[in-house]
Design a protein around this motif. Structure first.
Motif, PDB file in Angstrom:
ATOM      1  N   LEU A   1      -7.743   6.125 -16.989  1.00 44.82           N
ATOM      2  CA  LEU A   1      -6.921   6.633 -15.889  1.00 44.82           C
ATOM      3  C   LEU A   1      -7.743   6.806 -14.615  1.00 44.82           C
ATOM      4  CD1 LEU A   1      -4.645   9.264 -17.649  1.00 44.82           C
ATOM      5  CD2 LEU A   1      -3.918   7.173 -16.515  1.00 44.82           C
TER       6      LEU A   1
ATOM      7  N   LEU B   1       3.877   1.489  -1.237  1.00 39.40           N
ATOM      8  CA  LEU B   1       4.519   1.596  -2.547  1.00 39.40           C
ATOM      9  C   LEU B   1       3.545   2.051  -3.635  1.00 39.40           C
ATOM     10  CD1 LEU B   1       6.829  -1.534  -2.536  1.00 39.40           C
ATOM     11  CD2 LEU B   1       7.506   0.862  -2.324  1.00 39.40           C
ATOM     12  N   LEU B   2       2.243   1.846  -3.435  1.00 36.32           N
ATOM     13  CA  LEU B   2       1.264   2.277  -4.428  1.00 36.32           C
ATOM     14  C   LEU B   2       0.927   3.766  -4.323  1.00 36.32           C
ATOM     15  CD1 LEU B   2      -1.283  -0.646  -4.674  1.00 36.32           C
ATOM     16  CD2 LEU B   2       0.243   0.202  -6.435  1.00 36.32           C
TER      17      LEU B   2
ATOM     18  N   ILE C   1       1.364   9.816  -9.263  1.00 40.67           N
ATOM     19  CA  ILE C   1       1.774  10.014 -10.667  1.00 40.67           C
ATOM     20  C   ILE C   1       0.560   9.916 -11.587  1.00 40.67           C
ATOM     21  CG2 ILE C   1       3.077   8.964 -12.563  1.00 40.67           C
ATOM     22  CD1 ILE C   1       5.219   8.254 -10.439  1.00 40.67           C
ATOM     23  N   LEU C   2      -0.316   8.923 -11.348  1.00 40.19           N
ATOM     24  CA  LEU C   2      -1.521   8.802 -12.155  1.00 40.19           C
ATOM     25  C   LEU C   2      -2.449   9.996 -11.960  1.00 40.19           C
ATOM     26  CD1 LEU C   2      -2.429   5.018 -11.881  1.00 40.19           C
ATOM     27  CD2 LEU C   2      -1.582   6.258 -13.869  1.00 40.19           C
TER      28      LEU C   2
ATOM     29  N   THR D   1      -8.411   3.383 -13.103  1.00 42.41           N
ATOM     30  CA  THR D   1      -7.188   2.839 -12.510  1.00 42.41           C
ATOM     31  C   THR D   1      -6.886   3.504 -11.181  1.00 42.41           C
ATOM     32  OG1 THR D   1      -6.340   2.438 -14.735  1.00 42.41           O
ATOM     33  CG2 THR D   1      -4.753   2.363 -12.934  1.00 42.41           C
ATOM     34  N   ARG D   2      -7.030   4.829 -11.135  1.00 39.13           N
ATOM     35  CA  ARG D   2      -6.807   5.531  -9.868  1.00 39.13           C
ATOM     36  C   ARG D   2      -7.793   5.088  -8.801  1.00 39.13           C
ATOM     37  NH1 ARG D   2      -6.753  11.491 -11.726  1.00 39.13           N
ATOM     38  NH2 ARG D   2      -8.888  10.986 -11.275  1.00 39.13           N
TER      39      ARG D   2
ATOM     40  N   ILE E   1      -6.746   1.702  -7.453  1.00 42.64           N
ATOM     41  CA  ILE E   1      -5.566   1.800  -6.592  1.00 42.64           C
ATOM     42  C   ILE E   1      -5.948   2.374  -5.239  1.00 42.64           C
ATOM     43  CG2 ILE E   1      -3.361   2.994  -6.287  1.00 42.64           C
ATOM     44  CD1 ILE E   1      -2.860   2.618  -9.257  1.00 42.64           C
TER      45      ILE E   1
ATOM     46  N   PRO F   1       2.974   6.493  -4.433  1.00 38.42           N
ATOM     47  CA  PRO F   1       3.575   7.288  -5.521  1.00 38.42           C
ATOM     48  C   PRO F   1       2.971   6.980  -6.894  1.00 38.42           C
ATOM     49  CG  PRO F   1       5.289   6.293  -4.179  1.00 38.42           C
ATOM     50  CD  PRO F   1       3.988   5.726  -3.714  1.00 38.42           C
ATOM     51  N   VAL F   2       2.590   5.734  -7.113  1.00 39.87           N
ATOM     52  CA  VAL F   2       1.949   5.379  -8.384  1.00 39.87           C
ATOM     53  C   VAL F   2       0.635   6.139  -8.521  1.00 39.87           C
ATOM     54  CG1 VAL F   2       0.899   3.494  -9.695  1.00 39.87           C
ATOM     55  CG2 VAL F   2       3.047   3.116  -8.478  1.00 39.87           C
ATOM     56  N   TRP F   3      -0.145   6.168  -7.447  1.00 42.51           N
ATOM     57  CA  TRP F   3      -1.408   6.896  -7.466  1.00 42.51           C
ATOM     58  C   TRP F   3      -1.171   8.382  -7.697  1.00 42.51           C
ATOM     59  CZ3 TRP F   3      -3.648  10.850  -4.691  1.00 42.51           C
ATOM     60  CH2 TRP F   3      -4.994  11.066  -4.948  1.00 42.51           C
TER      61      TRP F   3
ATOM     62  N   LYS G   1       0.831  -1.206   0.000  1.00 39.87           N
ATOM     63  CA  LYS G   1       0.000   0.000   0.000  1.00 39.87           C
ATOM     64  C   LYS G   1       0.863   1.253   0.000  1.00 39.87           C
ATOM     65  CE  LYS G   1      -3.953  -2.171   2.164  1.00 39.87           C
ATOM     66  NZ  LYS G   1      -4.922  -2.140   3.249  1.00 39.87           N
TER      67      LYS G   1
END
Length: 107
Positions: free
Chosen positions: A85, A11-12, A18-19, A88-89, A92, A14-16, A9
């Motif tokens: 997008l 680690l996700l 960026i998205l 996906t967000r 996440i 920063p992905v969230w 969670k």
């Protein structure tokens, strides 16, 4: 097991993020293009009517109509990317928050 889920969670995040930034850029681009497409679509419609009425040149009418269709297809592609997008967000953030419910029919 709890530590691995918590690390996943973390680690996700920063992905969230960026998205989220990419999603904002796509949304702004799609909205701006929608306004421009509206103006160009109006101009193309006037040109189609004027060309058909004055010159009866159906090749130019077909060309202008194809340009109008291309404008709609570009807008459709942008809205499709924006929707993917967003979905996906949402997935996440649901995973991060912990609302991972199965989507089947459970009794």
């Amino acid at each position: 097991m709890f530590i691995l889920k918590f690390a996943g969670k973390i680690l996700l995040l920063p992905v969230w993020l960026i998205l989220f930034v990419i999603g904002l850029a796509v949304k702004m681009t799609v909205q701006t293009y929608a306004v421009v497409r509206g103006i160009l679509g109006f101009i193309f419609t006037l040109l189609i009517i004027a060309t058909a009425y004055c010159y009866h040149d159906w090749v130019q009418v077909a060309f202008l109509f194809s340009l109008s269709v291309i404008l709609y297809l570009i807008l459709f592609a942008g809205v499709f990317v924006d929707t993917v997008l967003d979905m996906t967000r949402e997935r996440i953030i649901d995973f991060i928050i912990g609302n991972c419910e199965t989507r089947g029919a459970r009794s």
